[in-house]
Design an enzyme around this catalytic site. Structure first.
Site, PDB file in Angstrom:
ATOM      1  N   LYS A  55      -6.194  17.240  15.855  1.00 32.32           N
ATOM      2  CA  LYS A  55      -7.347  16.839  16.666  1.00 32.32           C
ATOM      3  C   LYS A  55      -8.509  16.381  15.786  1.00 32.32           C
ATOM      4  CE  LYS A  55      -6.308  19.942  20.550  1.00 32.32           C
ATOM      5  NZ  LYS A  55      -6.773  21.114  21.335  1.00 32.32           N
ATOM      6  N   ALA A  71     -10.135  22.376  17.243  1.00 33.00           N
ATOM      7  CA  ALA A  71      -9.693  23.741  17.535  1.00 33.00           C
ATOM      8  C   ALA A  71      -8.595  23.732  18.592  1.00 33.00           C
ATOM      9  CB  ALA A  71     -10.860  24.600  18.005  1.00 33.00           C
ATOM     10  N   ASP A  72      -7.774  24.775  18.548  1.00 35.81           N
ATOM     11  CA  ASP A  72      -6.739  24.938  19.563  1.00 35.81           C
ATOM     12  C   ASP A  72      -6.386  26.412  19.658  1.00 35.81           C
ATOM     13  OD1 ASP A  72      -4.788  23.033  21.213  1.00 35.81           O
ATOM     14  OD2 ASP A  72      -3.689  24.832  20.628  1.00 35.81           O
ATOM     15  N   SER A  73      -6.100  26.872  20.860  1.00 35.06           N
ATOM     16  CA  SER A  73      -5.761  28.278  21.076  1.00 35.06           C
ATOM     17  C   SER A  73      -4.455  28.406  21.842  1.00 35.06           C
ATOM     18  CB  SER A  73      -6.871  28.989  21.862  1.00 35.06           C
ATOM     19  OG  SER A  73      -8.093  28.962  21.174  1.00 35.06           O
ATOM     20  N   GLY A 108      -6.691  28.222  16.119  1.00 32.34           N
ATOM     21  CA  GLY A 108      -6.720  27.438  14.895  1.00 32.34           C
ATOM     22  C   GLY A 108      -7.971  26.585  14.852  1.00 32.34           C
TER      23      GLY A 108
END
Length: 202
Positions: A55, A71-73, A108
């Site tokens: 991203k 960011a990623d969850s 992340g």
């Protein structure tokens, strides 16, 4: 007074934007358009790091001078990666499985320092938090799913919304569970020789 760097959040998550604003930051939002389904990894922590990097990289390509935060969850539950539910039925099924049990929410984060149209530095990290779920009654679960909230978030729950009463406790960083680890962001910026306080709104 030093010039405040342009700060870009490569995410359309309202929760991440709100967290950054509460921390004194005022990022622009640029949605990456990354196809998350095309990214795979053997472990969930690796997956969120790759997604965050993808991203940030996608957004950084269109910028000349900025700090880009991606960011990623994803929730890891019994070895399975759980992103956003497919539909209401999926959200309800997940909660029926998670009720009274625990999972690990991995977030992340990637910070890319773009100068002159090129990424000069980057830092990628992961914050992992154990989440202990309560056991909603059938009526509570139906009411929660009907709000639509669990369909929009990784793991089908929130810590900053209607789902909060159904989380018994956490072990780790609450901001990471909401979507962006602020302590990790501070250390990532420091690794790039940037103080978070330099980015505060003036």
């Amino acid at each position: 007074m030093s010039r405040v760097r342009r700060l870009v959040l490569a995410s359309q998550s309202p929760a991440r934007l709100q967290l950054m604003r509460q921390a004194g930051l005022n990022p622009e939002v640029v949605v990456s358009g990354v196809d998350e389904s095309a990214v795979t990894a053997p472990r969930v922590a690796e997956l969120v790091a790759l997604l965050a990097s993808a991203k940030a990289a996608a957004v950084a390509r269109g910028l000349d001078d900025a700090l880009v935060v991606g960011a990623d969850s994803v929730l890891e539950f019994r070895g399975q990666a759980l992103g956003k539910p497919i539909d209401a039925a999926d959200a309800k099924l997940r909660w029926q499985r998670m009720a009274g049990r625990s999972g690990v929410l991995h977030t992340g984060q990637a910070v890319f320092d773009v100068r002159g149209g090129t990424v000069s530095q980057r830092d990628v990290g992961v914050s992992s938090t154990v989440v202990h779920f309560a056991t909603p009654t059938p009526a509570e679960l139906d009411a929660y799913v009907a709000t639509g909230e669990p369909l929009a978030v990784a793991g089908a729950f929130t810590l900053d919304g209607l789902g909060a009463p159904f989380v018994r406790r956490i072990e780790g960083d609450p901001s990471a569970v909401i979507g962006l680890s602020l302590p990790l962001l501070r250390t990532q910026l420091a690794a790039l020789d940037i103080s978070l306080t330099e980015l505060w709104r003036r």
